[in-house]
Design an enzyme around this catalytic site. Sequence first.
Site, PDB file in Angstrom:
ATOM      1  CG  ASP A 137      -1.913   1.050   1.330  1.00  0.00           C
ATOM      2  OD1 ASP A 137      -2.246   1.615   0.273  1.00  0.00           O
ATOM      3  OD2 ASP A 137      -2.397   1.337   2.447  1.00  0.00           O
TER       4      ASP A 137
ATOM      5  CD  GLU B 241      -0.047   5.344  -3.963  1.00  0.00           C
ATOM      6  OE1 GLU B 241       0.371   5.606  -2.816  1.00  0.00           O
ATOM      7  OE2 GLU B 241      -0.759   4.373  -4.212  1.00  0.00           O
TER       8      GLU B 241
ATOM      9  CG  ASP C 212      -8.405   4.312   0.081  1.00  0.00           C
ATOM     10  OD1 ASP C 212      -8.157   3.088   0.049  1.00  0.00           O
ATOM     11  OD2 ASP C 212      -7.732   5.136   0.714  1.00  0.00           O
TER      12      ASP C 212
HETATM   13  O1  MIG Z   1      -3.800   6.059   4.653  1.00  0.00           O
HETATM   14  O2  MIG Z   1      -3.605   0.739   5.577  1.00  0.00           O
HETATM   15  O3  MIG Z   1      -5.889   2.131   0.237  1.00  0.00           O
HETATM   16  O4  MIG Z   1      -6.813  -0.114   1.563  1.00  0.00           O
HETATM   17  O5  MIG Z   1      -6.832  -0.054   4.379  1.00  0.00           O
HETATM   18  C1  MIG Z   1      -4.614   4.930   4.416  1.00  0.00           C
HETATM   19  C2  MIG Z   1      -4.765   1.472   5.720  1.00  0.00           C
HETATM   20  C3  MIG Z   1      -3.764   3.711   4.232  1.00  0.00           C
HETATM   21  C4  MIG Z   1      -4.970   2.988   2.274  1.00  0.00           C
HETATM   22  C5  MIG Z   1      -5.393   1.783   1.500  1.00  0.00           C
HETATM   23  C6  MIG Z   1      -6.431   1.028   2.286  1.00  0.00           C
HETATM   24  C7  MIG Z   1      -5.842   0.625   3.614  1.00  0.00           C
HETATM   25  C8  MIG Z   1      -5.375   1.856   4.374  1.00  0.00           C
HETATM   26  N1  MIG Z   1      -4.424   2.608   3.560  1.00  0.00           N
END
Ligand code: MIG
Length: 762
Positions: free
Chosen positions: A353, A356, A431
């Site tokens: 996650d 980017e 999200d």
């Molecule tokens: O700032 O890890 O898209 O799937 O549950 C949010 C927490 C960070 C974004 C991801 C989401 C995940 C969440 N993350």
Amino acid sequence: MIRVRLAPTGVFGRDHSWAVIESAAPAPRWRIREDPRALWVVVGDLRVRIGRDPCRIAFETPGGDRLAADTLSKGMSWDGAEVRCYKQLREGDHVFGLGERGGGLDKRGAVWLNWNHDAAEHEPWTDPLYQSHPFFFVLNNGTAYGIFFDNAHRSSFDMGKLAREYYSFGADGGELNYYIIPGPSPKDVLRRYGELVGTTPLPPSWALGYQQSRFSYSSAASVRRIARRLRAGRVPCDAIYLDIHYMDGFRCFTWNKQRFARPARLMRDLDKLGYRAVCIVDPGIRKEPGYRVYDEGLAGDHFCRNDGGAAYVGKVWPGETVFPDYTRSATRRWWGDVHRELVETGVAGIWNDMNEPADFTFSHGTVPMTVRHNNDGEPADHRACHNVYGMQMSRATFEGLRRMRPNERPFVLTRAGYAGVQRYAAVWTGDNLSSWEHLRMSIPMLLNMGLSGICFCGADVGGFRGRPSPELYARWLQLGVFYPLYRTHTAGGPQQDPAAFGGAHLRLNRRAVELRYRLSPYIYSQMRECEASGMPLLRPLLLEFPDHPEVHKCDDVFMFGDQLLVAPVVHEGAKTRTLTLPSGEWYAFEGGERYEGRREYEIRVGPATIPIFARAGAVIPMQDVLQHLDRRPPEQLTLRVFPGNGGGRYYNDDGVNYAYREGAFLLEEYGVARSARSLAVRLIRRTGHEEFGPRSYAVRFVGVPDAPARVLYDGKPIRPFAGTRGWRRADRGWRYDRRGRAVCITSRAWREGAVFDVQFRP
Ligand code: MIG
């Protein structure tokens, strides 16, 4: 395919690509012809025309069509570090691909950006999102060509917004470096693009089951609770996800000692219940001397630096964080190895996650452009590496898992990516929101991802932000059956899973998930095609029917593999579903009723209805419902056969390792033929190893209005059964199911070449 590179100064820079893979194919033979006005490069049946003054490039097909022709006025251009290429748009051109996007299927008429972005609150019009796929194809009247602009800088694609008669693509740095990918069909373009940047390797079979996630199941007890609740509700499920709360203070590769006291034991217990665990891993590493990953990374020079030379420090979940430089090969190797403890604890898959990369320090959401990267040995700043950061993180993870578990296919899920990321990871769309609009939006988004080489993808079922109504969740679970990655995920709030909405909804939801498991032999067989030929499992109608202009904008009807068409229910309170079928003959998947193509239908839908249609002559391999997909071949393989002339295939292997690449698989190909008085299915070919085949077959001919006179196997009549008595134990037999309007045959063995022939009275 033909590659174009522009060197404004006359000197080419380094020839390096994050996307393009080595090709084993010999370089094609080419010739050059010249005349006073142009230079012609002739390769295969393509001709490239390079006008001399001005320098303009176009491609000509054997039929004399000019494709991807530079505009006369602009062609290729540069301005400082910027590069751009302008090409003619024709009346009737439609544009597809470009990866992960909101909006409709056809991308013509708008500008699209590539700049990986943590689009936490995205809406259907938000652009860019998390991924960068500078690839698209143009379809006109059934004929397609593709363009891959292999440039990882921030890039933009103006697909006819500025002007109706041209499109352009360019970037604010890097080389004007693109590939023209000839068709003629969209499938040809996709297959070639797959040869260029690689395809989706077959995932472990469990990863194609249903997956359950939440931000977060934040203690071992809550993980055990959801694991038990799904099994108690008999909801099939293969994986449970652990989001960031399993960590100690959001430090990657640690466990919270109170809430996850004995992780290895938790993993073992999950395994006993038939679940795999997938753990989240973020790139942001807490800046904290004494924390092993930080110390090791600093010692190994693994973190991105700012222009002053010190490690760049940003802010993410753990507070002050540093960022590994995945564009450096030694760092990728180290990062892969850091996963050893998670692997030894029994974690099956890794979820990447925030890659980017997301940085909370600045409102633009990422690290400063001045941050330095190794860039595979040619140091550069963040502008050159931003869009590949997430892909290289997933690559490091994938390669690390492969080294540590050489006999298992890794499962990696990523949010950010660049062209070719499919070689390493599945992709989810970030999200989304619990709304009907977001449910609908996921369809063209995932379809265009499939058309961009990302076959293994899915959206959060039920929506990430917000709470779905029971109805929305049930419909989303029904749609998700056809997401290659089938995962519920939510940002906290009330429980969101198939068993969380009470008894009636549990039954409804279970039915949807069960369909996924019944279809799993078909799904697995089709996923093999993703690797072999680049064809996506979830695909728009235009891929199968490129010359039907009426399906080019079809956003809410799609193909699932090459045999099934799905028209999911996407509106609240719907009692009917309207759709137009493409040409040919179609059969309702469940009841076998016949439908004619190129006609509009309005069909009634109940809460449990998932409108699915099969092509005439389709053979769909299926199996009985399992609570999780294990590696054994199905006891009994059910082949659902639809009237018509056609066929199908069944592929299987051990579901775990890569031995299939050395021949450890089974492939069966079936042919279906219909005549005035018979319906027949033949096992045309069986290749590979029977150990991966079923113990017995159930062949179910659906859409048969009357009991047949007799059924033959290999030319000899087989035994009819009046009811189901003795049926299960019979070596071979048939019966007519009047209510289901189906002829059911059971057979222990099926010899290659042999035919099951259902014969009717004259
Ligand atoms: O700032 O890890 O898209 O799937 O549950 C949010 C927490 C960070 C974004 C991801 C989401 C995940 C969440 N993350």
